[in-house]
Design an enzyme around this catalytic site. Structure first.
Site, PDB file in Angstrom:
ATOM      1  N   LYS A  76       1.451  -1.591  -0.031  1.00 10.98           N
ATOM      2  CA  LYS A  76       0.126  -0.091   0.011  1.00 10.98           C
ATOM      3  C   LYS A  76       0.897   1.641  -0.468  1.00 10.98           C
ATOM      4  CE  LYS A  76      -4.021   1.855   2.891  1.00 10.98           C
ATOM      5  NZ  LYS A  76      -4.361   1.702   3.962  1.00 10.98           N
ATOM      6  N   SER A 151      -9.687   1.680   2.994  1.00  3.27           N
ATOM      7  CA  SER A 151      -8.803   2.359   2.506  1.00  3.27           C
ATOM      8  C   SER A 151      -8.134   1.500   1.337  1.00  3.27           C
ATOM      9  CB  SER A 151      -8.581   3.415   3.622  1.00  3.27           C
ATOM     10  OG  SER A 151      -7.116   2.900   4.256  1.00  3.27           O
ATOM     11  N   SER A 175      -9.777  -1.120   6.717  1.00  2.00           N
ATOM     12  CA  SER A 175      -9.236  -0.630   5.528  1.00  2.00           C
ATOM     13  C   SER A 175      -8.518  -1.716   5.583  1.00  2.00           C
ATOM     14  CB  SER A 175      -8.791   0.804   5.932  1.00  2.00           C
ATOM     15  OG  SER A 175      -8.450   1.862   5.564  1.00  2.00           O
TER      16      SER A 175
HETATM   17  N1  GLN Z   1     -13.150   3.502   6.147  1.00  2.00           N
HETATM   18  C1  GLN Z   1     -12.001   3.728   7.950  1.00  2.00           C
HETATM   19  C2  GLN Z   1     -12.280   5.194   7.620  1.00  2.00           C
HETATM   20  O1  GLN Z   1     -12.372   6.121   6.692  1.00  2.00           O
HETATM   21  C3  GLN Z   1     -11.310   2.622   7.804  1.00  2.00           C
HETATM   22  C4  GLN Z   1      -9.769   3.415   7.446  1.00  2.00           C
HETATM   23  C5  GLN Z   1      -8.863   3.044   7.948  1.00  2.00           C
HETATM   24  O2  GLN Z   1      -9.072   1.757   8.570  1.00  2.00           O
HETATM   25  N2  GLN Z   1      -7.890   2.788   7.534  1.00  2.00           N
HETATM   26  O3  GLN Z   1     -11.696   6.422   8.592  1.00  2.00           O
END
Ligand code: GLN
Length: 474
Positions: A76, A151, A175
């Site tokens: 990532k 994400s 994410s």
């Molecule tokens: N969707 C969650 C957020 O927007 C999770 C993000 C993550 O785990 N990095 O914060």
């Protein structure tokens, strides 16, 4: 040519000399260039990957190769690799090169994995659809009109499309698990402190964990075993011995399994997903397991607690991007203040700015008692109650997402709606427990449906064994 869908399959092919690491790397590189329309990779390390694959081939011949010899892995774009660009999919890190390698990545490299490139993601890992990326959205390999989730959207889509054998993502509120569910692959969030955060660009430091995304449970267990463990560069890492996750025990011993009553009663939960989970519960009971609904009184507080604490931490972590120390600097500057102000205004995307403001607000004097400190107290209650549940139960199950992958461009209009994507995943980040997301069925719309399995702290081995046993049941 078909890609590999498991490391065991690749190892067999390497052993019988049906392939070499060089050939496999070439295969993945050509698949990556055939799939650029999905917008998954933001950079491909072609030359380096090929050079490393030759080295690993030599090591295999000499019998000195590591445990992940030839495993082609994507990372990532918020995980650092020395002398390589890393941007967290943000304009503010435009052109920034990392000075060191993340511990998790170094451990993969030390075991002869081949790092093939950087994967698209939401800006600073904030989002659930990979639509907050400076590189644009990732398309879901199963249906190009739908999002890949976020994400770590690129990490999930890359594995699902067969552009690498495995990938690393990061999970602060879901994410790794949510995009894994949207793309039909396996994703794991380890126990908080199990994997070093050194070299992971910080979002919410008391939540962030790096985790693997793979095509099967064994590959995820093997990667996690390699990247876990104490690290001098991250004082929050646990010094507990790492279990042999990859020695998956195929025991069918009955488990005590719980699920939150409130989770399956949630009005926004898609009917088919609900039915799938209910059928899974029946299935598990028929296989000798105990499955009980338990009350979790803090269920409705999970989302607000997560969004208050994670944005508070983000507002502090992102203060370092000031137009001076890293990457992007505005051209419209006259003094120090305009350097900060204009670089941040131009460099950060809308969602990141929204969260910095929200986080600054909940920490500000006059409001921190009402929001930040209160959320900290609720987090403690969530942790205590979760601990209690795991005194009586081995595992906790739930859906991963309230619905399957949605159309690109559909959700981002209303941020509070987008935040609800995390309703089932943030629990494990708030409590610190490990959790896996794995596909168990298909929706009539053709998209995968996944199950989340959470266990007690540091009980990853139990999660893998159980997940593997029901994976085979499909
Ligand atoms: N969707 C969650 C957020 O927007 C999770 C993000 C993550 O785990 N990095 O914060």
């Amino acid at each position: 040519m078909k890609p590999y869908y498991s490391y065991l399959e690749l190892q067999k092919a390497l052993k019988s000399k049906k392939t070499t690491c060089f050939k496999t790397t070439k295969l993945y590189l050509s698949r990556i260039s055939d799939h650029t329309h999905l917008n998954i990779f933001v950079e491909v390390f072609e030359k380096e990957a090929l050079a490393k694959s030759k080295l690993v081939d030599e090591k295999i011949q000499k019998g000195t190769a590591g445990r992940l010899a030839g495993m082609v892995i994507g990372i990532k774009d918020n995980i650092c690799l020395k002398n390589h660009t890393v941007t967290a999919a943000s304009k503010i890190l435009n052109g920034f090169e990392s000075l060191f390698t993340a511990t998790a990545v170094q451990r993969l490299i030390d075991q002869d994995a081949i790092i093939i490139g950087r994967l698209n993601c939401d800006e600073f890992a904030m989002g659930s659809a990979n639509e907050n990326s400076v590189y644009g959205s990732v398309k879901n390999p199963i249906d190009k009109t739908r999002v890949a989730g976020g994400s770590s959207g690129g990490s999930a889509a890359a594995v699902a499309a067969g552009l690498c054998l495995a990938s690393l993502g990061s999970d602060t509120g879901g994410s790794v698990r949510q995009p894994a569910a949207f793309c039909g692959v396996v994703g794991v969030k380890p126990t908080y402190s199990r994997v070093s955060r050194h070299g992971l660009i910080a979002y919410g430091s008391s939540f962030d964990q790096i985790g693997p995304l793979t095509n099967n449970v064994y590959d995820a267990a093997l990667i996690l075993e390699v990247i876990s463990g104490n690290d001098d560069y991250d004082s929050t890492t646990s010094s507990r011995k790492v279990d042999h996750y990859s020695k998956i025990i195929s025991t069918s011993s009955p488990k005590r399994i719980a699920y939150f009553r409130q989770a399956l009663e949630l009005p926004i939960l898609d009917k088919e997903i609900k039915n799938t989970i209910e059928n899974k519960i029946i299935d598990l009971k028929n296989n000798g397991h105990t499955v009980d609904a338990v009350d979790f009184p803090y269920f409705d507080s999970l989302m607000p607690t997560y969004y208050i604490l994670s944005t508070a931490e983000a507002s502090s972590n992102l203060a370092r991007y000031d137009g001076v120390h890293f990457g992007y600097r505005s051209k419209e500057i006259t003094d120090l203040e305009s350097t900060y102000k204009n670089s941040r205004t131009e460099g950060f995307g809308e969602e990141v700015k929204r969260r910095i403001m929200l986080g600054t607000f909940v920490l500000s004097s006059g409001y921190n008692e009402e929001f930040y400190n209160k959320a900290l107290k609720i987090r403690r209650l969530i942790q205590d109650d979760t601990k209690k549940i795991f005194q009586s139960y081995d595992l906790l199950i739930s859906p991963v997402t309230p619905h399957t992958a949605f159309p690109i461009g559909g959700k981002n209009i209303d941020p509070t709606k987008a935040y609800l994507e995390d309703v089932f995943t943030v629990h494990a980040n708030l409590s610190g427990n490990p959790a896996i997301s794995m596909p168990i069925s298909n929706h009539t719309n053709g998209m995968p449906i996944s199950l989340q399995i959470t266990s007690g702290m540091f009980k990853e081995k139990e999660v893998f064994s159980f997940a593997n046993s029901i994976y085979k049941l499909q």
